[in-house]
Design a protein around this motif. Structure first.
Motif: not given
Length: 361
Positions: A31-34, A145-158
């Motif tokens: 999210k912080d573009r690091q 699997t599961g995931g979510f959006f946080d602002g412009s960032t997508i997190f998805f895991q499986g």
């Protein structure tokens, strides 16, 4: 236009809580573009992990876990409780919304799960995506699997089950029979399958499995991949998050025994997006109001923290207005519930309160 090249990292075998801390660190750094878009592989010391909105005491046998040295943790994603150890391979994608151009959680889940299934197919495994969030072989679950959006960032895991000891898994977890009976399985163990059962001695090693999954992601998602590693800054951030939040007992036990408080009513509703359970305290009189509300269950909401906002928003609202209040909240926020509708959240509140609204109120 962002680059579609993903860094591929492997963080090795770690505790469940620290793996979750790395999840949050990757999200914050992205999210912080690091950091750029990333594929992460991970493995676990024995861990029982509940979903972000689940009731700990309802999902995990904490006494059994303590006796067996199984760490109990709470994920930052929704969904149900899972048991993980070194015999499962975890995979994750952290990416920008613009990378794949997908706007809904359901569509994102299908796209990424089909890419993972493509990778497994390269190993001779006839895997397929099954809504809402499973990867299956012949109707049996090989990974969730599961995931979510946080602002412009997508997190998805499986995960992929390489091997499994069902006696340990289903002793650590309190798996309801009904959850598996709806799939036509006589027992929870009959619902799952491992690569060991499917392929026997021909099953791939971890490195080959990782390579196949990356090939599936590259081919189906239209991305490129390069090998990288976790940076010192990411490790330091993970350690802080573990120390201050997800590694603490307070975070894991955040939702533990909602019925311990007097005057709490509860109701359950099965939805296309998962099970929603609500715990409600309401006032009486001619104008009943919601004093407090807590949503739990294995449903998916993105971002997960929005449920805390909804619970706060409902406090002191009239029960008569619950449908309009919930609908307005969802309409005014950028929320994706993966097939659980605002009307269903409102309906389960009304069912729990079981309050007869006087005419004319």
């Amino acid at each position: 236009m962002r680059s579609k090249t993903f860094r591929v990292i492997d963080t090795g075998v770690r505790s469940g809580r620290f793996n979750i801390a790395i999840d949050q660190a990757l999200i914050e750094a992205h999210k912080d573009r690091q950091i750029g878009d990333t594929i992460r592989f991970l493995r676990f010391l024995p861990s029982a992990l509940i979903g972000r909105h689940q009731v700990l005491s309802s999902e995990v046998d904490c006494d059994f876990c303590a006796r067996r040295g199984i760490e109990v943790g709470r994920r930052i994603t929704g969904g149900g409780a899972i048991y993980l150890d070194e015999n499962q391979l975890g995979w994750e994608l952290v990416l920008d919304r613009s990378t794949l151009g997908i706007s809904s959680l359901a569509a994102l889940t299908r796209e990424i799960c089909e890419a993972a299934a493509d990778g497994l197919g390269r190993l001779g495994v006839q895997a397929a995506f099954r809504p809402r969030n499973d990867i299956e072989v012949g109707g049996r679950k090989l990974g969730g699997t599961g995931g979510f959006f946080d602002g412009s960032t997508i997190f998805f895991q499986g995960t992929v089950l390489i091997d499994i000891d069902p006696n340990v898994m289903f002793s650590a977890l309190k798996v309801p029979y009904a959850k598996h009976a709806k799939h036509g399985k006589a027992s929870p163990a009959a619902r799952i399958v491992s690569l060991r059962e499917l392929l026997g001695d021909a099953r791939p090693g971890v490195e080959a499995l990782k390579e196949a999954l990356v090939e599936g992601f590259v081919a189906r998602l239209g991305i490129a991949a390069r090998v990288g590693e976790l940076t010192d800054d990411e490790i330091a951030l993970s350690e802080r998050i573990h120390r201050e939040e997800v590694g603490t007992d307070a975070f894991v036990r955040e939702i533990d025994d909602p019925l311990a408080d007097d005057g709490v009513a509860t109701a359950l509703r099965e939805t296309a997006g998962g099970t929603v359970v609500v715990f409600v305290k309401s006032s009486g009189g001619n104008e009943p109001r919601i004093r407090s509300v807590l949503f739990t269950g294995d449903f998916f909401v993105t971002p997960p923290r929005v449920m805390l906002d909804l619970e706060a928003h409902l406090k002191d609202k009239r029960l008569l207005d619950v449908e309009a209040t919930v609908d307005a909240f969802f309409s005014n926020a950028q929320i994706d519930t993966m097939s659980t509708t605002p009307a269903e959240f409102a309906a389960v509140i009304r069912a729990a309160a079981n309050t007869r609204i006087p005419a004319g109120v």
